[in-house]
Design a protein around this motif. Structure first.
Motif, mmCIF file in Angstrom:
data_model
loop_
_atom_site.group_PDB
_atom_site.id
_atom_site.type_symbol
_atom_site.label_atom_id
_atom_site.label_comp_id
_atom_site.label_asym_id
_atom_site.label_seq_id
_atom_site.Cartn_x
_atom_site.Cartn_y
_atom_site.Cartn_z
ATOM 1 N N SER A 20 39.875 40.249 74.945
ATOM 2 C CA SER A 20 39.085 40.547 76.144
ATOM 3 C C SER A 20 37.720 39.871 76.082
ATOM 4 C CB SER A 20 38.922 42.059 76.310
ATOM 5 O OG SER A 20 38.268 42.633 75.190
ATOM 6 N N VAL A 21 37.134 39.822 74.896
ATOM 7 C CA VAL A 21 35.837 39.153 74.731
ATOM 8 C C VAL A 21 36.000 37.639 74.842
ATOM 9 C CG1 VAL A 21 33.903 38.749 73.165
ATOM 10 C CG2 VAL A 21 34.912 41.024 73.329
ATOM 11 N N LEU A 22 37.012 37.103 74.157
ATOM 12 C CA LEU A 22 37.198 35.656 74.149
ATOM 13 C C LEU A 22 37.511 35.113 75.540
ATOM 14 C CD1 LEU A 22 39.303 35.254 70.868
ATOM 15 C CD2 LEU A 22 36.902 34.663 71.196
ATOM 16 N N VAL A 23 38.321 35.828 76.298
ATOM 17 C CA VAL A 23 38.732 35.329 77.611
ATOM 18 C C VAL A 23 37.687 35.604 78.685
ATOM 19 C CG1 VAL A 23 40.447 35.580 79.457
ATOM 20 C CG2 VAL A 23 41.189 35.497 77.068
ATOM 21 N N CYS A 24 37.087 36.778 78.658
ATOM 22 C CA CYS A 24 36.248 37.222 79.783
ATOM 23 C C CYS A 24 34.749 37.070 79.559
ATOM 24 C CB CYS A 24 36.556 38.680 80.113
ATOM 25 S SG CYS A 24 38.299 39.003 80.504
ATOM 26 N N GLN A 25 34.295 37.030 78.307
ATOM 27 C CA GLN A 25 32.861 37.105 78.062
ATOM 28 C C GLN A 25 32.278 35.915 77.303
ATOM 29 O OE1 GLN A 25 31.786 40.891 76.269
ATOM 30 N NE2 GLN A 25 33.373 41.973 77.410
ATOM 31 N N MET A 26 33.118 35.145 76.623
ATOM 32 C CA MET A 26 32.591 34.099 75.750
ATOM 33 C C MET A 26 31.884 33.022 76.547
ATOM 34 S SD MET A 26 33.006 34.775 72.669
ATOM 35 C CE MET A 26 32.559 34.154 71.072
ATOM 36 N N GLN A 27 30.732 32.560 76.014
ATOM 37 C CA GLN A 27 29.935 31.523 76.649
ATOM 38 C C GLN A 27 29.596 30.436 75.631
ATOM 39 O OE1 GLN A 27 29.255 31.577 79.902
ATOM 40 N NE2 GLN A 27 30.186 33.609 80.203
ATOM 41 N N VAL A 28 29.280 29.259 76.137
ATOM 42 C CA VAL A 28 28.847 28.167 75.266
ATOM 43 C C VAL A 28 27.626 28.621 74.462
ATOM 44 C CG1 VAL A 28 27.872 25.839 75.216
ATOM 45 C CG2 VAL A 28 29.754 26.375 76.766
ATOM 46 N N GLY A 29 27.654 28.351 73.169
ATOM 47 C CA GLY A 29 26.559 28.749 72.284
ATOM 48 C C GLY A 29 26.815 30.045 71.553
ATOM 49 N N ASP A 30 27.816 30.834 71.990
ATOM 50 C CA ASP A 30 28.146 32.081 71.291
ATOM 51 C C ASP A 30 28.701 31.773 69.907
ATOM 52 O OD1 ASP A 30 27.306 33.598 73.387
ATOM 53 O OD2 ASP A 30 29.306 34.052 74.166
ATOM 54 N N ARG A 31 28.645 32.787 69.040
ATOM 55 C CA ARG A 31 29.068 32.615 67.649
ATOM 56 C C ARG A 31 30.321 33.421 67.353
ATOM 57 N NH1 ARG A 31 26.050 28.507 65.043
ATOM 58 N NH2 ARG A 31 24.089 28.358 66.205
ATOM 59 N N VAL A 32 31.119 32.906 66.428
ATOM 60 C CA VAL A 32 32.294 33.618 65.940
ATOM 61 C C VAL A 32 32.372 33.414 64.432
ATOM 62 C CG1 VAL A 32 33.554 33.271 68.110
ATOM 63 C CG2 VAL A 32 33.854 31.645 66.223
ATOM 64 N N ASN A 59 31.518 30.209 59.781
ATOM 65 C CA ASN A 59 30.819 30.523 61.019
ATOM 66 C C ASN A 59 31.103 29.426 62.039
ATOM 67 O OD1 ASN A 59 29.354 32.936 60.173
ATOM 68 N ND2 ASN A 59 28.238 31.554 58.808
ATOM 69 N N GLY A 60 31.253 29.816 63.296
ATOM 70 C CA GLY A 60 31.559 28.835 64.326
ATOM 71 C C GLY A 60 30.709 29.023 65.564
ATOM 72 N N GLU A 61 30.462 27.914 66.259
ATOM 73 C CA GLU A 61 29.722 27.938 67.519
ATOM 74 C C GLU A 61 30.641 27.479 68.644
ATOM 75 O OE1 GLU A 61 25.886 25.791 69.734
ATOM 76 O OE2 GLU A 61 26.329 25.387 67.621
ATOM 77 N N VAL A 62 30.626 28.192 69.757
ATOM 78 C CA VAL A 62 31.446 27.840 70.903
ATOM 79 C C VAL A 62 30.825 26.639 71.617
ATOM 80 C CG1 VAL A 62 32.394 28.631 73.100
ATOM 81 C CG2 VAL A 62 32.232 30.217 71.172
ATOM 82 N N LEU A 63 31.584 25.550 71.685
ATOM 83 C CA LEU A 63 31.118 24.326 72.339
ATOM 84 C C LEU A 63 31.508 24.271 73.808
ATOM 85 C CD1 LEU A 63 31.948 21.601 69.652
ATOM 86 C CD2 LEU A 63 29.805 22.856 69.966
ATOM 87 N N ALA A 64 32.642 24.849 74.152
ATOM 88 C CA ALA A 64 33.131 24.778 75.532
ATOM 89 C C ALA A 64 34.065 25.951 75.793
ATOM 90 C CB ALA A 64 33.850 23.459 75.780
#
Length: 383
Positions: free
Chosen positions: A214-226, A142-147
């Protein structure tokens, strides 16, 4: 088991194209409705992957030293989908039914025995590899988007922190899944060598119709999960070599080569490195500022940017001005201008056509033996 008989039969069946995979998955889900939720809603990409994997296996059925590592990787990689031992006989039954259907009157008891033997071997190797992998690695991280840094309308650089250390070699890739596109896994290369804080950088280019990009480039925000699968890939640095290094990157094919470049910076005595970074237009040279900083810091590194679809003096980049040293032409042509490269190891990554043409130029006129070239395309990473 007769390898040639398997090859001939698969060649006959494969002439039916996408219908083969469509029949297979229809049969699989009718027999086993509980398996449908393990797959994405849209199955076109999954069908393509099935046919490519089958074709790869059958083509090498008489070359086990090459085939077995591929099958082992399939077994390890399928852990993230939740595949367990009980699923293999179910898949095998639908595969045999599909082959029999499209073989028509050419189907024989001998063919049935050959395919059952081949599938049993494949399943055994996959399950053993998956079981061994489970002893030391999770099925996914599991990963968290930092930036999130959007360098262009269609290119983003993401920094992600896995929930536990994810061991990998610079140049390798992992499959990513985002909550908005469950069961759609797409491979992306890490753009950094392993760090003490375990964070990972990814360079993502928007693909027309791509459900994950499309999600990674246009919608991803800090705190989102992957979620991230296990690392794969052989586009890695030959640490036994003392030769100088040639890196050729097209667009976001830069990511694995940048990770390898970072690996080289940690050597006590780095070799000389020539990096060629190309795109169609200047503003698509999205990471040139970072590369220029590295070139200024390390005297053994030379970075050559190139654009193919702009004439001199045309276009604008936030990092470059007219007369800034950006070369014009395709990457294979620009690399050739600076050759020969007979004393270098070469690493090439990017769009398939660029990679193929660059490798051809390197081997036919620029002095690089095929054994000293490692390559990967955007298509390779989606295998």
């Amino acid at each position: 088991m007769d390898p040639q008989r398997l090859k001939d039969n698969f060649a006959q069946v494969a002439q039916q194209g996408d219908a083969v995979a469509l029949f297979f998955y229809s049969d699989l889900f009718v027999r086993n409705p509980h398996l449908r939720d393990m797959f994405p809603i849209g199955m076109s990409g999954q069908r393509d992957k099935l046919l490519r994997a089958l074709g790869h296996i059958v083509a090498r059925v008489d070359d086990l030293p090459t085939l077995v590592p591929f099958i082992q990787q399939l077994g390890r990689d399928h852990r993230k989908f939740g595949i367990v031992a009980e699923h293999y006989p179910q898949v095998g039954a639908s595969l045999i039914a599909t082959l029999q259907y499209y073989s028509g009157s050419d189907w024989t008891d001998e063919l049935a025995e050959d395919w059952n033997a081949a599938y049993s071997l494949v399943a055994k190797v996959m399950m053993e590899a998956a079981d061994e992998d489970a002893l030391s690695s999770p099925a996914w991280w599991n990963g968290e988007v930092l930036a999130v840094e959007r360098r262009r309308f269609d290119i983003a650089v993401l920094r992600i922190l896995p929930d536990r250390p994810l061991p990998y070699l610079p140049g390798q890739s992992v499959a990513l899944e985002v909550p908005a596109r469950l069961r759609h896994w797409r491979y992306y290369s890490m753009a950094n060598a392993p760090r003490q804080d375990n964070s990972l950088d990814f360079h993502v280019r928007l693909v027309d119709g791509g459900p994950v990009s499309s999600v990674l480039v246009c919608q991803m925000q800090v705190g989102d999960r992957v979620r991230m699968g296990a690392p794969i890939g052989t586009l890695t640095l030959d640490e036994s070599s003392t030769r100088d290094v040639l890196l050729v990157a097209g667009s976001t094919g830069l990511a694995p080569l940048k990770a390898m470049l970072e690996q080289i910076t940690r050597r006590p005595q780095p070799p000389r490195v020539h990096m060629f970074f190309g795109a169609r237009t200047r503003d698509a040279l999205y990471d040139l500022e970072e590369l220029s900083k590295l070139a200024n810091e390390f005297p053994w590194l030379r970075v050559v940017p190139a654009v193919s679809d702009e004439s001199e003096g045309h276009g604008f980049s936030p990092f470059l001005q007219s007369g800034d040293g950006v070369e014009h032409g395709t990457l294979p042509d620009v690399v050739a201008r600076h050759g020969p490269w007979n004393d270098h190891d070469a690493y090439v990554c990017g769009p398939p056509e660029m990679v193929d043409h660059t490798v051809e130029r390197l081997t036919t006129g620029l002095g690089v033996g095929r054994e000293r070239i490692r390559q990967e395309t955007f298509v390779d990473t989606q295998r």
